[in-house]
Motif scaffolding. Structure first.
Motif, PDB file in Angstrom:
ATOM      1  N   TRP A 104      -2.981 -10.663 -11.331  1.00 50.01           N
ATOM      2  CA  TRP A 104      -3.909  -9.917 -10.475  1.00 50.01           C
ATOM      3  C   TRP A 104      -3.197  -9.265  -9.281  1.00 50.01           C
ATOM      4  O   TRP A 104      -3.746  -8.339  -8.680  1.00 50.01           O
ATOM      5  N   HIS A 105      -2.019  -9.753  -8.925  1.00 47.15           N
ATOM      6  CA  HIS A 105      -1.352  -9.352  -7.681  1.00 47.15           C
ATOM      7  C   HIS A 105      -1.168  -7.843  -7.542  1.00 47.15           C
ATOM      8  O   HIS A 105      -0.749  -7.169  -8.480  1.00 47.15           O
ATOM      9  N   ALA A 106      -1.467  -7.360  -6.346  1.00 44.20           N
ATOM     10  CA  ALA A 106      -1.217  -5.970  -5.955  1.00 44.20           C
ATOM     11  C   ALA A 106      -1.852  -4.959  -6.905  1.00 44.20           C
ATOM     12  O   ALA A 106      -1.253  -3.938  -7.254  1.00 44.20           O
ATOM     13  N   LYS A 107      -3.081  -5.259  -7.316  1.00 47.37           N
ATOM     14  CA  LYS A 107      -3.850  -4.340  -8.159  1.00 47.37           C
ATOM     15  C   LYS A 107      -5.252  -4.200  -7.562  1.00 47.37           C
ATOM     16  O   LYS A 107      -5.788  -5.147  -6.997  1.00 47.37           O
ATOM     17  N   PHE A 131     -10.845 -12.321  -4.917  1.00 46.24           N
ATOM     18  CA  PHE A 131      -9.766 -11.398  -5.256  1.00 46.24           C
ATOM     19  C   PHE A 131      -8.765 -11.241  -4.107  1.00 46.24           C
ATOM     20  O   PHE A 131      -7.577 -11.032  -4.351  1.00 46.24           O
ATOM     21  N   THR A 132      -9.211 -11.373  -2.879  1.00 46.25           N
ATOM     22  CA  THR A 132      -8.270 -11.361  -1.755  1.00 46.25           C
ATOM     23  C   THR A 132      -7.301 -12.532  -1.885  1.00 46.25           C
ATOM     24  O   THR A 132      -6.091 -12.377  -1.669  1.00 46.25           O
ATOM     25  N   GLU A 133      -7.798 -13.691  -2.249  1.00 45.09           N
ATOM     26  CA  GLU A 133      -6.941 -14.869  -2.437  1.00 45.09           C
ATOM     27  C   GLU A 133      -5.930 -14.650  -3.556  1.00 45.09           C
ATOM     28  O   GLU A 133      -4.835 -15.206  -3.535  1.00 45.09           O
ATOM     29  N   LEU A 134      -6.278 -13.814  -4.521  1.00 46.51           N
ATOM     30  CA  LEU A 134      -5.389 -13.505  -5.644  1.00 46.51           C
ATOM     31  C   LEU A 134      -4.477 -12.314  -5.332  1.00 46.51           C
ATOM     32  O   LEU A 134      -3.829 -11.786  -6.228  1.00 46.51           O
ATOM     33  N   HIS A 135      -4.448 -11.882  -4.084  1.00 49.52           N
ATOM     34  CA  HIS A 135      -3.593 -10.777  -3.631  1.00 49.52           C
ATOM     35  C   HIS A 135      -3.967  -9.459  -4.301  1.00 49.52           C
ATOM     36  O   HIS A 135      -3.117  -8.598  -4.520  1.00 49.52           O
ATOM     37  N   ALA A 136      -5.237  -9.299  -4.633  1.00 51.79           N
ATOM     38  CA  ALA A 136      -5.743  -8.035  -5.179  1.00 51.79           C
ATOM     39  C   ALA A 136      -6.453  -7.281  -4.052  1.00 51.79           C
ATOM     40  O   ALA A 136      -6.846  -7.871  -3.045  1.00 51.79           O
ATOM     41  N   ALA A 178      -1.114   4.121  -6.288  1.00 48.26           N
ATOM     42  CA  ALA A 178      -0.264   3.741  -5.153  1.00 48.26           C
ATOM     43  C   ALA A 178       0.348   2.356  -5.379  1.00 48.26           C
ATOM     44  O   ALA A 178       1.552   2.156  -5.153  1.00 48.26           O
ATOM     45  N   LEU A 179      -0.452   1.419  -5.830  1.00 50.74           N
ATOM     46  CA  LEU A 179       0.053   0.060  -6.034  1.00 50.74           C
ATOM     47  C   LEU A 179       0.964  -0.036  -7.256  1.00 50.74           C
ATOM     48  O   LEU A 179       1.923  -0.809  -7.248  1.00 50.74           O
ATOM     49  N   ARG A 180       0.688   0.734  -8.297  1.00 51.50           N
ATOM     50  CA  ARG A 180       1.577   0.748  -9.458  1.00 51.50           C
ATOM     51  C   ARG A 180       2.962   1.251  -9.046  1.00 51.50           C
ATOM     52  O   ARG A 180       3.981   0.670  -9.411  1.00 51.50           O
ATOM     53  N   GLN A 181       2.983   2.331  -8.262  1.00 46.13           N
ATOM     54  CA  GLN A 181       4.254   2.865  -7.783  1.00 46.13           C
ATOM     55  C   GLN A 181       4.973   1.827  -6.912  1.00 46.13           C
ATOM     56  O   GLN A 181       6.177   1.629  -7.047  1.00 46.13           O
ATOM     57  N   ALA A 182       4.243   1.161  -6.039  1.00 47.19           N
ATOM     58  CA  ALA A 182       4.860   0.147  -5.171  1.00 47.19           C
ATOM     59  C   ALA A 182       5.410  -1.023  -5.995  1.00 47.19           C
ATOM     60  O   ALA A 182       6.531  -1.487  -5.736  1.00 47.19           O
ATOM     61  N   ARG A 183       4.669  -1.476  -7.006  1.00 47.25           N
ATOM     62  CA  ARG A 183       5.147  -2.582  -7.861  1.00 47.25           C
ATOM     63  C   ARG A 183       6.385  -2.161  -8.647  1.00 47.25           C
ATOM     64  O   ARG A 183       7.283  -2.979  -8.880  1.00 47.25           O
ATOM     65  N   ASP A 184       6.427  -0.881  -9.065  1.00 45.79           N
ATOM     66  CA  ASP A 184       7.589  -0.377  -9.795  1.00 45.79           C
ATOM     67  C   ASP A 184       8.837  -0.337  -8.916  1.00 45.79           C
ATOM     68  O   ASP A 184       9.958  -0.510  -9.407  1.00 45.79           O
ATOM     69  N   GLN A 185       8.648  -0.094  -7.619  1.00 48.94           N
ATOM     70  CA  GLN A 185       9.790   0.033  -6.708  1.00 48.94           C
ATOM     71  C   GLN A 185      10.335  -1.303  -6.239  1.00 48.94           C
ATOM     72  O   GLN A 185      11.520  -1.443  -6.007  1.00 48.94           O
ATOM     73  N   ARG A 186       9.432  -2.302  -6.082  1.00 56.04           N
ATOM     74  CA  ARG A 186       9.892  -3.614  -5.617  1.00 56.04           C
ATOM     75  C   ARG A 186       8.850  -4.667  -5.953  1.00 56.04           C
ATOM     76  O   ARG A 186       7.653  -4.381  -5.958  1.00 56.04           O
ATOM     77  N   PRO A 187       9.282  -5.891  -6.207  1.00 57.49           N
ATOM     78  CA  PRO A 187       8.337  -6.958  -6.550  1.00 57.49           C
ATOM     79  C   PRO A 187       7.398  -7.263  -5.377  1.00 57.49           C
ATOM     80  O   PRO A 187       7.792  -7.153  -4.211  1.00 57.49           O
ATOM     81  N   TYR A 188       6.203  -7.635  -5.721  1.00 53.78           N
ATOM     82  CA  TYR A 188       5.227  -8.001  -4.695  1.00 53.78           C
ATOM     83  C   TYR A 188       5.611  -9.369  -4.118  1.00 53.78           C
ATOM     84  O   TYR A 188       5.825 -10.322  -4.861  1.00 53.78           O
ATOM     85  N   PRO A 189       5.666  -9.501  -2.782  1.00 56.88           N
ATOM     86  CA  PRO A 189       6.051 -10.789  -2.177  1.00 56.88           C
ATOM     87  C   PRO A 189       4.869 -11.754  -2.114  1.00 56.88           C
ATOM     88  O   PRO A 189       3.783 -11.369  -1.703  1.00 56.88           O
TER      89      PRO A 189
END
Length: 190
Positions: A104-107, A131-136, A178-189
């Motif tokens: 679910w993260h960063a989606k 979903f906030t707890e799941l970093h979505a 936006a989030l797909r591009q960010a996930r492609d550039q670097r892993p979500y912390p």
């Protein structure tokens, strides 16, 4: 909205009710039909009624749990179609949400809710902190249907429902890209 040449956003439409006689299948099909009309979205319907999840959470994931989690992992964004039950959402939906975590993260997540009178809005408000707890990221706009008014059989009588769908999907696509591009550039912390 045109796709601007960008790859279509993979959106999982999760139908959260598994009750017999539910309206969720009808609402989900209605919404999926609208989503399929867009050039920027590739919808994938995940109807929880089609999964045989265990009654109790097992020590090891079952094939059905793994199938659902894999679909969540493939998605760039989600639309949760859910009824409002007792000012919240169905247990079947919470169980399915809990099978995944990192997936679910960063989606982004949007909501199509339904109920009698309240438009199912209490279900969306109960899901936002989950979903906030799941970093979505939950999008601001949603779609609410009043089943007492006969929706979604005539959802666009005044154009308001079409505007709500468009606004929510526009936000979902913006965040999804936006989030797909960010996930492609670097892993979500985490």
């Amino acid at each position: 909205m045109a796709g601007n040449g960008a790859e279509r956003l993979r959106v999982a439409l999760i139908i959260g009710s598994t009750r017999e006689g539910r309206a969720g299948g009808r609402v989900g099909r209605w919404f999926a039909g609208l989503a399929r009309q867009r050039e920027d979205i590739a919808p994938d319907v995940l109807d929880l009624a089609d999964y045989e999840f265990p009654v109790c959470y097992p020590c090891a994931a079952t094939p059905q749990m793994r199938r659902f989690t894999a679909a969540v992992a493939r998605a760039d964004a989600f639309v949760v179609v859910t009824p409002e039950y007792n000012r919240s959402f169905p247990a079947s939906l919470k169980q399915a949400i809990d099978y995944a975590y990192d997936e679910w993260h960063a989606k982004p997540v949007g909501f199509v809710t339904y109920g009698s009178g309240s438009l199912g809005q209490y279900a969306a408000e109960a899901l936002r902190p989950v979903f906030t707890e799941l970093h979505a990221v939950t999008v601001r706009n949603g779609v609410g249907l009043d089943l007492l008014a006969g929706e979604p059989e005539r959802p666009d009588g005044d154009g308001g429902r079409a505007r709500a769908v468009r606004a929510m999907l526009d936000q979902l696509v913006w965040w999804g890209r936006a989030l797909r591009q960010a996930r492609d550039q670097r892993p979500y912390p985490v």
